[in-house]
Design a protein around this motif. Structure first.
Motif, mmCIF file in Angstrom:
data_model
loop_
_atom_site.group_PDB
_atom_site.id
_atom_site.type_symbol
_atom_site.label_atom_id
_atom_site.label_comp_id
_atom_site.label_asym_id
_atom_site.label_seq_id
_atom_site.Cartn_x
_atom_site.Cartn_y
_atom_site.Cartn_z
ATOM 1 N N ASP A 1 5.894 -5.388 7.884
ATOM 2 C CA ASP A 1 6.583 -5.085 6.533
ATOM 3 C C ASP A 1 5.730 -5.226 5.310
ATOM 4 O OD1 ASP A 1 9.167 -4.713 7.829
ATOM 5 O OD2 ASP A 1 9.510 -6.923 7.803
ATOM 6 N N LYS A 2 4.681 -6.011 5.660
ATOM 7 C CA LYS A 2 3.835 -6.193 4.623
ATOM 8 C C LYS A 2 2.410 -5.394 4.964
ATOM 9 C CE LYS A 2 1.230 -10.148 2.410
ATOM 10 N NZ LYS A 2 0.863 -11.470 2.516
ATOM 11 N N VAL A 3 1.789 -5.430 5.953
ATOM 12 C CA VAL A 3 0.737 -4.810 6.283
ATOM 13 C C VAL A 3 0.926 -3.237 7.074
ATOM 14 C CG1 VAL A 3 -1.694 -4.933 7.372
ATOM 15 C CG2 VAL A 3 -0.510 -6.905 6.611
ATOM 16 N N LYS A 4 0.231 -2.441 6.395
ATOM 17 C CA LYS A 4 0.536 -1.027 6.978
ATOM 18 C C LYS A 4 -0.768 -0.026 7.181
ATOM 19 C CE LYS A 4 1.237 0.635 2.144
ATOM 20 N NZ LYS A 4 1.051 -0.896 1.227
ATOM 21 N N GLY B 1 -4.451 -11.245 1.883
ATOM 22 C CA GLY B 1 -4.649 -10.960 0.616
ATOM 23 C C GLY B 1 -6.365 -11.212 0.419
ATOM 24 N N LYS B 2 -7.037 -11.508 1.291
ATOM 25 C CA LYS B 2 -8.442 -11.913 1.018
ATOM 26 C C LYS B 2 -9.169 -10.577 0.723
ATOM 27 C CE LYS B 2 -10.786 -14.790 3.348
ATOM 28 N NZ LYS B 2 -11.411 -15.537 4.382
ATOM 29 N N ALA B 3 -8.571 -9.620 1.186
ATOM 30 C CA ALA B 3 -9.307 -8.117 1.155
ATOM 31 C C ALA B 3 -8.095 -7.080 0.703
ATOM 32 C CB ALA B 3 -10.184 -7.620 2.445
ATOM 33 N N ASP B 4 -8.192 -6.254 -0.131
ATOM 34 C CA ASP B 4 -7.179 -5.286 -0.553
ATOM 35 C C ASP B 4 -6.933 -4.354 0.783
ATOM 36 O OD1 ASP B 4 -6.641 -6.557 -3.027
ATOM 37 O OD2 ASP B 4 -8.520 -5.525 -3.628
ATOM 38 N N GLY B 5 -7.978 -4.076 1.410
ATOM 39 C CA GLY B 5 -7.965 -3.147 2.533
ATOM 40 C C GLY B 5 -8.882 -3.420 3.580
ATOM 41 N N GLY B 6 -8.776 -3.063 4.726
ATOM 42 C CA GLY B 6 -9.895 -3.184 5.945
ATOM 43 C C GLY B 6 -9.603 -2.085 6.937
ATOM 44 N N VAL B 7 -10.604 -2.398 8.027
ATOM 45 C CA VAL B 7 -10.480 -1.478 9.014
ATOM 46 C C VAL B 7 -10.841 -2.159 10.322
ATOM 47 C CG1 VAL B 7 -12.864 -0.881 8.671
ATOM 48 C CG2 VAL B 7 -11.445 0.890 9.869
ATOM 49 N N LEU B 8 -9.994 -1.948 11.332
ATOM 50 C CA LEU B 8 -10.359 -2.366 12.701
ATOM 51 C C LEU B 8 -9.833 -1.419 13.575
ATOM 52 C CD1 LEU B 8 -6.994 -4.649 13.522
ATOM 53 C CD2 LEU B 8 -6.997 -3.101 11.383
ATOM 54 N N ASN B 9 -10.091 -1.679 14.993
ATOM 55 C CA ASN B 9 -10.019 -0.598 16.103
ATOM 56 C C ASN B 9 -8.574 -0.360 16.480
ATOM 57 O OD1 ASN B 9 -9.134 -2.006 18.723
ATOM 58 N ND2 ASN B 9 -11.255 -2.466 18.587
ATOM 59 N N ALA B 10 -8.051 0.792 16.778
ATOM 60 C CA ALA B 10 -6.494 1.083 16.949
ATOM 61 C C ALA B 10 -6.029 0.353 18.195
ATOM 62 C CB ALA B 10 -6.540 2.680 17.380
ATOM 63 N N ILE C 1 -7.097 2.054 9.174
ATOM 64 C CA ILE C 1 -7.546 1.574 7.967
ATOM 65 C C ILE C 1 -6.225 1.034 7.487
ATOM 66 C CG2 ILE C 1 -8.381 2.015 5.512
ATOM 67 C CD1 ILE C 1 -10.059 4.102 6.513
ATOM 68 N N ILE C 2 -6.300 -0.223 6.919
ATOM 69 C CA ILE C 2 -4.849 -0.981 6.737
ATOM 70 C C ILE C 2 -4.979 -1.563 5.502
ATOM 71 C CG2 ILE C 2 -4.379 -1.417 9.340
ATOM 72 C CD1 ILE C 2 -5.339 -4.263 8.709
ATOM 73 N N SER C 3 -3.468 -1.915 4.668
ATOM 74 C CA SER C 3 -3.387 -2.677 3.520
ATOM 75 C C SER C 3 -2.319 -3.177 3.305
ATOM 76 C CB SER C 3 -3.821 -1.655 2.249
ATOM 77 O OG SER C 3 -3.830 -2.196 1.043
ATOM 78 N N ALA C 4 -2.133 -4.498 2.572
ATOM 79 C CA ALA C 4 -1.038 -5.002 2.404
ATOM 80 C C ALA C 4 -0.747 -4.813 0.706
ATOM 81 C CB ALA C 4 -1.138 -6.454 2.659
ATOM 82 N N ASP C 5 -1.520 -4.078 -0.032
ATOM 83 C CA ASP C 5 -1.190 -3.872 -1.193
ATOM 84 C C ASP C 5 -0.110 -2.791 -1.541
ATOM 85 O OD1 ASP C 5 -1.243 -3.067 -4.219
ATOM 86 O OD2 ASP C 5 -3.235 -3.542 -4.133
ATOM 87 N N PRO C 6 1.115 -3.212 -2.119
ATOM 88 C CA PRO C 6 2.323 -2.001 -2.195
ATOM 89 C C PRO C 6 1.678 -0.937 -2.988
ATOM 90 C CG PRO C 6 2.913 -4.067 -3.230
ATOM 91 C CD PRO C 6 1.480 -4.296 -2.657
#
Length: 283
Positions: free
Chosen positions: A205-208, A181-190, A115-120
């Motif tokens: 540096d942006k997406v974590k 930034g089209k979604a605040d969070g998302g999920v993808l396979n490892a 589960i990832i996000s680029a929102d600080p």
């Protein structure tokens, strides 16, 4: 006239036999479209060449538009071998009654989603409450079904927890949506996440990664149940013979994000079927 009719019938029989023989000499392969079509083809080409050599027959890759199309193609015997996610395999097995999983990557026995996000301001799944979220395909095991299942186990119903959910259609698309930034969070396979990071296609540096799901069984290579058993065994043996100590084989394995292939069984995906029923995705 009777002789002419017999000759004509024999000619048709010969033509049919010839056509059938030609068809039998082509192994038709497909895959769920969980990544861009060009990427799927790039990953398959060396594997296809290897299978042609091992099986002594032509191997043809047939792309499909969506996950459901793979299921339908196997059920209609238009596809002989397919790369399926765990949930797609369950759907295929239920529809056909006899689809057979041959091999999976060793990694697929303990697969996870990220589960990832680029929102600080987001550091955990709970921080995404009231924000937008992206799954992959509705039929994706690691991009939708299992993450949703684990969320529900934690008391999170996505439709109520997030302000809006959307389906990107593919793992790499989900990462791109979150980064843009089209979604605040998302999920993808490892596996796809690791590949995107290694290729520099995601800005870490942006997406974590803010969370990792518990492990589950996922992808496998499945054949239609009506495929000749001798050919089925040769296909399985070819996959199992891929040796990471062999440079040519390692290149194929690397493209498949596999350390090696191992045999698998339909029973391994019972947990996914249970998760799908719990999420009301199977009736």
């Amino acid at each position: 006239m009777y002789k002419s009719t017999l000759a004509l019938a024999a000619g048709f029989a010969l033509s049919f036999t010839s056509l059938f023989s030609q068809a039998a000499d082509v192994l038709k392969v497909s895959a769920i479209p969980d990544e861009a079509p060009t990427e799927l083809l790039r990953k398959f080409e060396p594997l296809g060449a290897y299978l042609e050599q091992q099986l002594d027959m032509k191997v043809e890759f047939i792309p499909v538009a969506d996950y459901a199309a793979v299921v339908e193609a196997i059920a209609a015997d238009r596809i002989d071998l397919a790369w399926l996610g765990g949930f797609t395999f369950v759907q295929t097995r239920l529809k056909t009654g006899n689809a057979i999983p041959l091999v999976q990557r060793a990694e697929d026995a303990t697969f996870t989603s990220k589960i990832i996000s680029a929102d600080p301001s987001v550091h955990s799944l709970q921080d995404l409450k009231g924000k937008t979220f992206a799954f992959g395909s509705v039929s994706s095991t690691s991009g939708s079904l299992m993450p949703r299942y684990f969320m529900l186990q934690d008391g999170i119903k996505p439709e109520a927890f997030f302000s809006r959910i959307a389906y990107s259609g593919a793992h790499d698309a989900t990462a791109a949506w979150v980064q843009a930034g089209k979604a605040d969070g998302g999920v993808l396979n490892a596996s796809v996440w690791d590949k995107l990071v290694a290729a520099g296609k995601v800005d870490t540096d942006k997406v974590k990664v803010i969370a990792t799901t518990p492990p589950f069984f996922d992808y496998n290579w499945t054949v239609r149940g009506s495929l000749d058993p001798a050919l089925r065994e040769k296909i399985q043996a070819a996959f199992l013979a891929l040796d990471p100590a062999n440079p040519q084989h390692k290149a194929i394995l690397d493209l498949q994000a596999a350390s090696r292939f191992i045999a698998t069984l339909a029973e391994n995906y019972q947990g996914i079927e249970e998760a799908a029923r719990a999420a009301d995705l199977l009736k």
